[in-house]
Design a protein around this motif. Structure first.
Motif, mmCIF file in Angstrom:
data_model
loop_
_atom_site.group_PDB
_atom_site.id
_atom_site.type_symbol
_atom_site.label_atom_id
_atom_site.label_comp_id
_atom_site.label_asym_id
_atom_site.label_seq_id
_atom_site.Cartn_x
_atom_site.Cartn_y
_atom_site.Cartn_z
ATOM 1 N N GLY A 1 0.587 -1.244 -0.180
ATOM 2 C CA GLY A 1 0.052 0.043 0.122
ATOM 3 C C GLY A 1 0.711 1.290 -0.051
ATOM 4 O O GLY A 1 0.232 2.204 0.312
ATOM 5 N N ILE A 2 2.143 1.418 -0.320
ATOM 6 C CA ILE A 2 3.052 2.451 -0.049
ATOM 7 C C ILE A 2 3.392 2.998 -1.551
ATOM 8 O O ILE A 2 3.689 2.046 -2.598
ATOM 9 C CB ILE A 2 4.286 1.968 0.644
ATOM 10 N N GLN A 3 3.045 4.031 -1.620
ATOM 11 C CA GLN A 3 3.353 4.529 -3.050
ATOM 12 C C GLN A 3 4.867 4.650 -3.580
ATOM 13 O O GLN A 3 5.733 4.548 -2.668
ATOM 14 C CB GLN A 3 3.057 6.456 -2.971
ATOM 15 N N LYS A 4 4.951 4.626 -4.767
ATOM 16 C CA LYS A 4 6.198 4.398 -5.318
ATOM 17 C C LYS A 4 7.232 5.932 -5.036
ATOM 18 O O LYS A 4 6.734 6.775 -5.568
ATOM 19 C CB LYS A 4 6.432 3.985 -6.612
ATOM 20 N N GLY B 1 -5.789 -0.749 -3.651
ATOM 21 C CA GLY B 1 -6.335 -1.084 -4.942
ATOM 22 C C GLY B 1 -5.521 -0.391 -6.245
ATOM 23 O O GLY B 1 -4.639 0.569 -5.740
ATOM 24 N N LYS B 2 -5.786 -0.842 -7.242
ATOM 25 C CA LYS B 2 -5.067 -0.202 -8.438
ATOM 26 C C LYS B 2 -5.340 1.107 -8.707
ATOM 27 O O LYS B 2 -4.481 1.701 -9.000
ATOM 28 C CB LYS B 2 -5.506 -1.117 -9.526
ATOM 29 N N GLU B 3 -6.646 1.994 -8.498
ATOM 30 C CA GLU B 3 -6.700 2.966 -8.801
ATOM 31 C C GLU B 3 -5.887 3.814 -7.945
ATOM 32 O O GLU B 3 -5.303 4.854 -8.150
ATOM 33 C CB GLU B 3 -8.283 3.331 -8.603
ATOM 34 N N ARG C 1 -2.950 6.548 -8.936
ATOM 35 C CA ARG C 1 -2.922 8.091 -8.535
ATOM 36 C C ARG C 1 -1.848 8.259 -7.507
ATOM 37 O O ARG C 1 -1.513 9.451 -7.001
ATOM 38 C CB ARG C 1 -4.194 8.287 -7.609
ATOM 39 N N ASN C 2 -1.003 7.216 -7.045
ATOM 40 C CA ASN C 2 0.161 7.315 -6.365
ATOM 41 C C ASN C 2 -0.127 7.997 -4.752
ATOM 42 O O ASN C 2 0.438 8.536 -4.188
ATOM 43 C CB ASN C 2 0.949 8.315 -6.814
ATOM 44 N N PHE C 3 -1.233 7.100 -4.256
ATOM 45 C CA PHE C 3 -1.468 7.438 -2.777
ATOM 46 C C PHE C 3 -0.775 6.288 -2.105
ATOM 47 O O PHE C 3 -0.524 5.441 -2.632
ATOM 48 C CB PHE C 3 -3.107 7.249 -2.521
ATOM 49 N N GLU D 1 -12.616 11.709 -4.580
ATOM 50 C CA GLU D 1 -13.182 10.656 -5.308
ATOM 51 C C GLU D 1 -12.713 9.280 -4.894
ATOM 52 O O GLU D 1 -13.666 8.173 -5.131
ATOM 53 C CB GLU D 1 -12.428 10.856 -6.890
ATOM 54 N N GLN D 2 -11.460 8.965 -4.559
ATOM 55 C CA GLN D 2 -10.864 7.880 -3.965
ATOM 56 C C GLN D 2 -11.665 7.160 -2.714
ATOM 57 O O GLN D 2 -11.961 6.366 -2.786
ATOM 58 C CB GLN D 2 -9.581 7.941 -3.781
#
Length: 467
Positions: free
Chosen positions: A125-128, A274-276, A280-282, A389-390
């Protein structure tokens, strides 16, 4: 008689020691020591002088004895992702390399040879971010494998400083999650993938919760500072501590932890892997009491700090903010572009970005700062839309905590571009959150809700309405 707690809050450019105590139900702060910090070039690497940093930790603690205000506990928070390795004798291996060092270039591709990018996000779950610990470790594996071979313990920077104080090696949860190596469902290391990546799995210690008392000061430290106290793990990631200090118990809270970085997000009870969310890089960083800080990293006031150093060192941040507010330059840059991560000259990079996109090129500190402030606020507005939105939530206002809460012009722009009322403060959020966790451990504050209510009553909150 007051019970004192000591927060040692170390950022990328400075650190400070802040004593806190409760008085008539309100938290009272006293800054007793401040010291500089910064990356240094050593043998081709950008590093932290970790020995000097620890020396300053001890120097600040001596001030407690001089003041006759002995804390019942001390806790240290710092930035995320950076770490040290210890050998079998608990001696440090190599330098404490800084996240802005370029050793991680290309290491994402190396990691993805073993673990696909979408799989990595789904399981952490960690953004790149190219500087995440997972990529720093790959850089060691590729370039200095002998250090990994000798390594017996992995410690994040604040965990290492706690170890030097107490002699106890402990890995705290909030900072551990920023490595991109922790499973959000279990709250433990993803040991299967660590092993697949070829990192020594045995060097990763059991993860401890913020609020855990790990021990007392070592005898030699007691002699040097003149007292003993508990060493308590706060949320050792500075943003983790700052979010503890968001003065709201609303179910849906939106915050910007504004400092060197701008961390904009909300709190979730379950991670969104999730993929979305990935696209979105959250990120789903660990928070106090196993909440998730669902947020996005935005470049932040690092850009202003850099241009001030380059072309306006004689001006205060307040003066720069005021002069920028009088400019009408319309140019906007992508504040999240990697080109602004560690450029040789931030001023020139902002000017170049404007020139490349056919916009007016800012001249002088006022115009350059105006471009940066407007660009940051535009980025906040775009992030807000994605968050709503998310999460499916609509947020009534934005809490800005940290040093950026003092940036009047940026707060005005944030209200303007987002269409949300901005509530700015407290400015010392990281230290306050650090202290709050220690006070909860000391049973002076009952829980997170009690702590946030106390913080709301204790510190000024400035309101910026939508104009």
């Amino acid at each position: 008689m007051s019970k004192y707690y000591l927060a040692v809050d170390i950022g990328a450019s400075s650190g400070r020691h802040i004593l806190g105590h409760l008085e008539n139900g309100k938290m009272v702060l006293e800054e007793i020591y401040r010291f500089p910090n910064g990356m240094k070039p050593v043998n081709g690497e950008k590093i932290w002088d970790i020995g000097a940093l620890f020396g300053e930790v001890v120097n600040g603690m001596k001030k407690c004895r001089e003041l006759g205000k002995i804390p019942v506990s001390v806790g240290i928070d710092t930035w995320a992702v950076d770490f040290v390795l210890l050998d079998e004798n608990d001696k440090r291996l190599g330098n404490a390399v800084a996240y802005r060092d370029d050793r991680t270039k290309g290491m994402d591709a190396k990691v993805y040879e073993t673990v696909a990018e979408d799989e990595l996000y789904a399981t952490t779950g960690i953004q790149k971010q190219i500087f995440n610990s997972i990529y720093q470790l790959m850089a060691l594996k590729e370039k200095k494998p002998e250090l990994l071979t000798k390594a017996r313990t992995f410690l994040m920077i604040p965990d290492y400083l706690h170890f030097l104080l107490s002699g106890v090696k402990a890995q705290e949860y909030t900072n551990a999650t920023t490595t991109q190596l922790v499973n959000p469902k279990t709250g433990d290391w993803d040991r299967e993938r660590i092993e697949k990546l070829g990192y020594p799995v045995e060097m990763f210690l059991p993860i401890q919760e913020p609020g855990t008392a790990i021990g007392h000061l070592k005898e030699e430290i007691q002699k040097e500072v003149g007292f003993d106290c508990n060493v308590v793990l706060p949320a050792t990631h500075d943003t983790g501590s700052a979010v503890v200090a968001v003065p709201s118990n609303d179910k849906n809270v939106l915050y910007i932890s504004s400092g060197t970085w701008s961390l904009m997000g909300t709190e979730l009870l379950e991670a969104d892997c999730g993929k979305e969310a990935m696209q979105r890089n959250f990120t789903n960083e660990g928070g106090y009491n196993r909440r998730y800080r669902f947020l996005k990293n935005i470049m932040g006031l690092w850009m202003i700090q850099s241009v001030r150093k380059e072309i306006a060192a004689d001006q205060s941040f307040g003066e720069i903010c005021e002069s920028a507010s009088k400019c009408t330059i319309p140019s906007i840059v992508d504040a999240n572009d990697d080109r602004f991560l560690a450029p040789e000259n931030m001023t020139a990079e902002v000017q170049k970005a404007c020139e490349e996109t056919g916009q007016q090129v800012p001249q002088g500190i006022a115009e350059v700062a105006a471009v940066i402030y407007n660009s940051l606020a535009k980025c906040y507005a775009a992030t807000l839309q994605e968050l709503e939105e998310q999460t499916g939530c609509r947020y009534d206002n934005i809490h800005v905590v940290g040093g950026g809460a003092n940036a009047d012009y940026l707060n005005q722009l944030t209200a303007k571009y987002t269409g949300k009322t901005v509530l700015a403060g407290p400015t010392e959020a990281t230290a306050i959150g650090n202290l709050a966790v220690q006070m909860m451990a000391g049973e002076e504050l009952a829980d997170l809700q009690d702590a946030r209510s106390c913080i709301f009553q204790s510190f000024a909150i400035k309101q910026y309405p939508v104009v």
